[in-house]
Design a protein around this motif. Structure first.
Motif, PDB file in Angstrom:
ATOM      1  N   PRO A 127      -4.899 -24.766  39.409  1.00  0.00           N
ATOM      2  CA  PRO A 127      -6.066 -25.628  39.674  1.00  0.00           C
ATOM      3  C   PRO A 127      -6.728 -26.186  38.423  1.00  0.00           C
ATOM      4  CG  PRO A 127      -6.116 -23.697  41.093  1.00  0.00           C
ATOM      5  CD  PRO A 127      -4.983 -23.487  40.149  1.00  0.00           C
ATOM      6  N   THR A 128      -6.932 -25.347  37.398  1.00  0.00           N
ATOM      7  CA  THR A 128      -7.631 -25.815  36.196  1.00  0.00           C
ATOM      8  C   THR A 128      -6.784 -26.786  35.402  1.00  0.00           C
ATOM      9  OG1 THR A 128      -8.858 -23.732  36.082  1.00  0.00           O
ATOM     10  CG2 THR A 128      -8.805 -25.095  34.096  1.00  0.00           C
ATOM     11  N   THR A 129      -5.538 -26.401  35.115  1.00  0.00           N
ATOM     12  CA  THR A 129      -4.681 -27.269  34.312  1.00  0.00           C
ATOM     13  C   THR A 129      -4.300 -28.541  35.068  1.00  0.00           C
ATOM     14  OG1 THR A 129      -2.743 -26.022  35.062  1.00  0.00           O
ATOM     15  CG2 THR A 129      -3.771 -25.354  32.983  1.00  0.00           C
ATOM     16  N   ALA A 130      -4.230 -28.473  36.390  1.00  0.00           N
ATOM     17  CA  ALA A 130      -3.910 -29.678  37.166  1.00  0.00           C
ATOM     18  C   ALA A 130      -5.006 -30.722  37.012  1.00  0.00           C
ATOM     19  CB  ALA A 130      -3.707 -29.322  38.635  1.00  0.00           C
ATOM     20  N   MET A 131      -6.264 -30.305  37.121  1.00  0.00           N
ATOM     21  CA  MET A 131      -7.365 -31.252  36.959  1.00  0.00           C
ATOM     22  C   MET A 131      -7.411 -31.790  35.538  1.00  0.00           C
ATOM     23  SD  MET A 131      -9.866 -32.962  38.164  1.00  0.00           S
ATOM     24  CE  MET A 131     -10.267 -32.264  39.771  1.00  0.00           C
ATOM     25  N   ILE A 132      -7.214 -30.924  34.551  1.00  0.00           N
ATOM     26  CA  ILE A 132      -7.204 -31.378  33.159  1.00  0.00           C
ATOM     27  C   ILE A 132      -6.076 -32.379  32.939  1.00  0.00           C
ATOM     28  CG2 ILE A 132      -6.837 -30.652  30.770  1.00  0.00           C
ATOM     29  CD1 ILE A 132      -8.198 -28.014  31.477  1.00  0.00           C
ATOM     30  N   SER A 133      -4.910 -32.109  33.511  1.00  0.00           N
ATOM     31  CA  SER A 133      -3.760 -32.997  33.330  1.00  0.00           C
ATOM     32  C   SER A 133      -4.030 -34.374  33.915  1.00  0.00           C
ATOM     33  CB  SER A 133      -2.525 -32.383  33.988  1.00  0.00           C
ATOM     34  OG  SER A 133      -2.216 -31.122  33.427  1.00  0.00           O
ATOM     35  N   VAL A 134      -4.603 -34.415  35.114  1.00  0.00           N
ATOM     36  CA  VAL A 134      -4.889 -35.702  35.749  1.00  0.00           C
ATOM     37  C   VAL A 134      -5.904 -36.492  34.926  1.00  0.00           C
ATOM     38  CG1 VAL A 134      -5.847 -36.798  37.795  1.00  0.00           C
ATOM     39  CG2 VAL A 134      -4.317 -34.857  38.047  1.00  0.00           C
ATOM     40  N   ILE A 135      -6.916 -35.802  34.406  1.00  0.00           N
ATOM     41  CA  ILE A 135      -7.922 -36.476  33.579  1.00  0.00           C
ATOM     42  C   ILE A 135      -7.289 -37.044  32.315  1.00  0.00           C
ATOM     43  CG2 ILE A 135      -9.990 -36.109  32.183  1.00  0.00           C
ATOM     44  CD1 ILE A 135     -10.923 -34.091  34.264  1.00  0.00           C
ATOM     45  N   VAL A 136      -6.452 -36.239  31.648  1.00  0.00           N
ATOM     46  CA  VAL A 136      -5.825 -36.684  30.395  1.00  0.00           C
ATOM     47  C   VAL A 136      -4.924 -37.880  30.637  1.00  0.00           C
ATOM     48  CG1 VAL A 136      -4.161 -36.025  28.611  1.00  0.00           C
ATOM     49  CG2 VAL A 136      -5.994 -34.448  29.254  1.00  0.00           C
ATOM     50  N   VAL A 137      -4.143 -37.841  31.714  1.00  0.00           N
ATOM     51  CA  VAL A 137      -3.257 -38.975  32.029  1.00  0.00           C
ATOM     52  C   VAL A 137      -4.066 -40.249  32.236  1.00  0.00           C
ATOM     53  CG1 VAL A 137      -1.660 -39.892  33.754  1.00  0.00           C
ATOM     54  CG2 VAL A 137      -1.432 -37.528  32.974  1.00  0.00           C
ATOM     55  N   GLN A 138      -5.172 -40.151  32.945  1.00  0.00           N
ATOM     56  CA  GLN A 138      -6.002 -41.322  33.194  1.00  0.00           C
ATOM     57  C   GLN A 138      -6.701 -41.789  31.921  1.00  0.00           C
ATOM     58  OE1 GLN A 138      -6.016 -43.201  35.618  1.00  0.00           O
ATOM     59  NE2 GLN A 138      -7.927 -44.382  35.611  1.00  0.00           N
ATOM     60  N   VAL A 139      -7.133 -40.856  31.082  1.00  0.00           N
ATOM     61  CA  VAL A 139      -7.789 -41.237  29.821  1.00  0.00           C
ATOM     62  C   VAL A 139      -6.832 -42.022  28.937  1.00  0.00           C
ATOM     63  CG1 VAL A 139      -8.696 -40.332  27.649  1.00  0.00           C
ATOM     64  CG2 VAL A 139      -9.518 -39.415  29.805  1.00  0.00           C
ATOM     65  N   PHE A 140      -5.628 -41.508  28.743  1.00  0.00           N
ATOM     66  CA  PHE A 140      -4.654 -42.185  27.888  1.00  0.00           C
ATOM     67  C   PHE A 140      -4.224 -43.530  28.467  1.00  0.00           C
ATOM     68  CE2 PHE A 140      -3.013 -38.031  25.812  1.00  0.00           C
ATOM     69  CZ  PHE A 140      -4.146 -38.017  25.016  1.00  0.00           C
ATOM     70  N   LYS A 141      -4.298 -43.663  29.795  1.00  0.00           N
ATOM     71  CA  LYS A 141      -3.882 -44.925  30.420  1.00  0.00           C
ATOM     72  C   LYS A 141      -4.893 -46.039  30.156  1.00  0.00           C
ATOM     73  CE  LYS A 141      -1.579 -47.648  33.217  1.00  0.00           C
ATOM     74  NZ  LYS A 141      -2.364 -48.873  32.979  1.00  0.00           N
ATOM     75  N   ASN A 142      -6.187 -45.743  30.238  1.00  0.00           N
ATOM     76  CA  ASN A 142      -7.191 -46.805  30.200  1.00  0.00           C
ATOM     77  C   ASN A 142      -8.109 -46.773  28.993  1.00  0.00           C
ATOM     78  OD1 ASN A 142      -6.402 -48.032  32.625  1.00  0.00           O
ATOM     79  ND2 ASN A 142      -7.633 -46.640  33.849  1.00  0.00           N
ATOM     80  N   GLY A 189       4.418 -37.235  34.934  1.00  0.00           N
ATOM     81  CA  GLY A 189       4.800 -36.174  35.861  1.00  0.00           C
ATOM     82  C   GLY A 189       5.993 -35.382  35.353  1.00  0.00           C
ATOM     83  N   PHE A 190       6.987 -36.089  34.784  1.00  0.00           N
ATOM     84  CA  PHE A 190       8.132 -35.389  34.197  1.00  0.00           C
ATOM     85  C   PHE A 190       7.724 -34.587  32.967  1.00  0.00           C
ATOM     86  CE2 PHE A 190      10.613 -38.742  36.467  1.00  0.00           C
ATOM     87  CZ  PHE A 190      11.403 -37.893  37.223  1.00  0.00           C
ATOM     88  N   LEU A 191       6.848 -35.139  32.149  1.00  0.00           N
ATOM     89  CA  LEU A 191       6.422 -34.445  30.932  1.00  0.00           C
ATOM     90  C   LEU A 191       5.641 -33.173  31.246  1.00  0.00           C
ATOM     91  CD1 LEU A 191       5.262 -37.462  28.720  1.00  0.00           C
ATOM     92  CD2 LEU A 191       7.364 -36.138  28.488  1.00  0.00           C
ATOM     93  N   LEU A 192       4.893 -33.182  32.354  1.00  0.00           N
ATOM     94  CA  LEU A 192       4.014 -32.065  32.678  1.00  0.00           C
ATOM     95  C   LEU A 192       4.672 -31.015  33.563  1.00  0.00           C
ATOM     96  CD1 LEU A 192       0.761 -34.121  33.350  1.00  0.00           C
ATOM     97  CD2 LEU A 192       1.123 -32.539  31.455  1.00  0.00           C
ATOM     98  N   GLN A 193       5.936 -31.197  33.910  1.00  0.00           N
ATOM     99  CA  GLN A 193       6.624 -30.183  34.702  1.00  0.00           C
ATOM    100  C   GLN A 193       6.765 -28.883  33.916  1.00  0.00           C
ATOM    101  OE1 GLN A 193      10.333 -31.839  35.959  1.00  0.00           O
ATOM    102  NE2 GLN A 193       9.421 -33.124  37.552  1.00  0.00           N
ATOM    103  N   ASN A 194       7.079 -27.813  34.633  1.00  0.00           N
ATOM    104  CA  ASN A 194       7.194 -26.498  33.987  1.00  0.00           C
ATOM    105  C   ASN A 194       8.250 -26.508  32.887  1.00  0.00           C
ATOM    106  OD1 ASN A 194       6.532 -23.781  33.607  1.00  0.00           O
ATOM    107  ND2 ASN A 194       8.140 -23.103  34.995  1.00  0.00           N
TER     108      ASN A 194
END
Length: 309
Positions: free
Chosen positions: A168-183, A141-146
């Motif tokens: 909307p677009t970058t938010a969904m991409i960001s959530v997906i990337v965070v979850q991908v790198f986590k698991n 969350g800190f890394l993805l701030q403006n």
């Protein structure tokens, strides 16, 4: 003579109650009892209660608990926000499955090579799996701030990064990337174990026949690890439909409802709007979606899994 012989014959012995068969059966029931008790207490009973609650209008603040039959299910069918929620859920699930499994398989193939220091790389890629989910999400969350770390890194190359979590677009991409790198490390380990179980003689024979490396991968590797591919796909899809912490910490379902997936929408209805009956109905919907997708994947195993052909 015959009557005397019959009268002198010893009475039939009564069969003992604790026979070997009954002792074995008791031992078997005792072994499975902890699991059956756990399934009953933590799965079957809660599932029954959720269905019962879905038939009621339950508002904790107003302290009302009224039976209304299928009223919540009628609300579900007419909910104007549900199509967007299901769409966001589908986008998140498809994106997560494609990138997670694709990256995990690529890393597994690379880490299957006998190179110096390969154990260190395996540990590095797997380490995010054991990190606390909330801590991992807060850091991202800190890394993805403006004005966060990612935009600062892009600025060094003269690139102005977007406000990742507010579009909307970058938010969904960001959530997906965070979850991908986590698991991704978990699926990587599963694929790596499957790759190490493929007989090396098959590759040697293919090389003798002059088979290119790509054909070796598609004709040997993928068919041999197809059971693991099926397992990881089921695990990843079910996990993608249950994501909550990343949405709650990073975007709170926003901007708008662009990242409001089904589980977070369920949480909002039940614990923010205090519509526990409708929240239970959404839980039933989630259960049905997971069950149907798992059943479809399991039925497709005869076409996808090499050993089932």
């Amino acid at each position: 003579m015959t009557v005397a012989a019959k009268s002198s014959s010893p009475p039939a012995r009564k069969r003992p109650f604790w026979t070997m068969e009954r002792r074995d059966s008791l031992a078997g029931y005792l072994f499975i009892a902890p699991q059956m008790i756990g399934i009953t207490v933590f799965v079957l009973i809660p599932l029954g209660l959720v269905f019962w609650y879905s038939l009621h209008e339950w508002n904790v603040l107003a302290q009302t608990f009224r039976f209304q039959g299928l009223g919540n299910y009628q609300t579900l069918l007419s909910d104007p926000g549900l199509p967007q929620v299901l769409g966001a859920t589908a986008i998140f699930s498809v994106g997560l499955v494609i990138f997670n499994m694709g990256l995990a398989l690529l890393l597994a193939v690379l880490l299957d090579q006998k190179l110096k220091g390969i154990t260190l790389y395996r540990t590095l890629f797997f380490s995010p799996v054991v990190v606390s989910l909330v801590a991992w999400t807060i850091v991202w969350g800190f890394l993805l701030q403006n004005n966060g770390g990612i935009n600062a890194l892009l600025a060094t190359f003269g690139i102005e990064g977007p406000n990742w979590l507010r579009h909307p677009t970058t938010a969904m991409i960001s959530v997906i990337v965070v979850q991908v790198f986590k698991n991704v490390g978990l699926n990587m380990v599963l694929f790596l174990a499957a790759l190490q179980g493929v007989p090396r003689e098959l590759y040697e024979a293919a090389r003798v026949d002059g088979t290119p490396a790509f054909k070796q991968f598609t004709r040997i590797t993928l068919p041999m690890i197809s059971p693991t591919v099926l397992l990881t796909s089921i695990i990843t899809i079910v996990g993608s439909l249950q994501v909550f912490a990343q949405i709650a910490v990073l975007t709170q379902g926003g901007p708008g409802m662009s990242t409001t997936v089904l589980v977070y929408y369920l949480y909002q209805q039940a614990f923010q709007f205090h519509k526990f009956g409708y929240g239970a109905t959404l839980s039933i919907l989630l259960f049905v979606v997971v069950a149907v997708l798992t059943f479809i994947q399991w039925q497709m195993r005869r076409k996808l899994v090499f050993y089932e052909n």
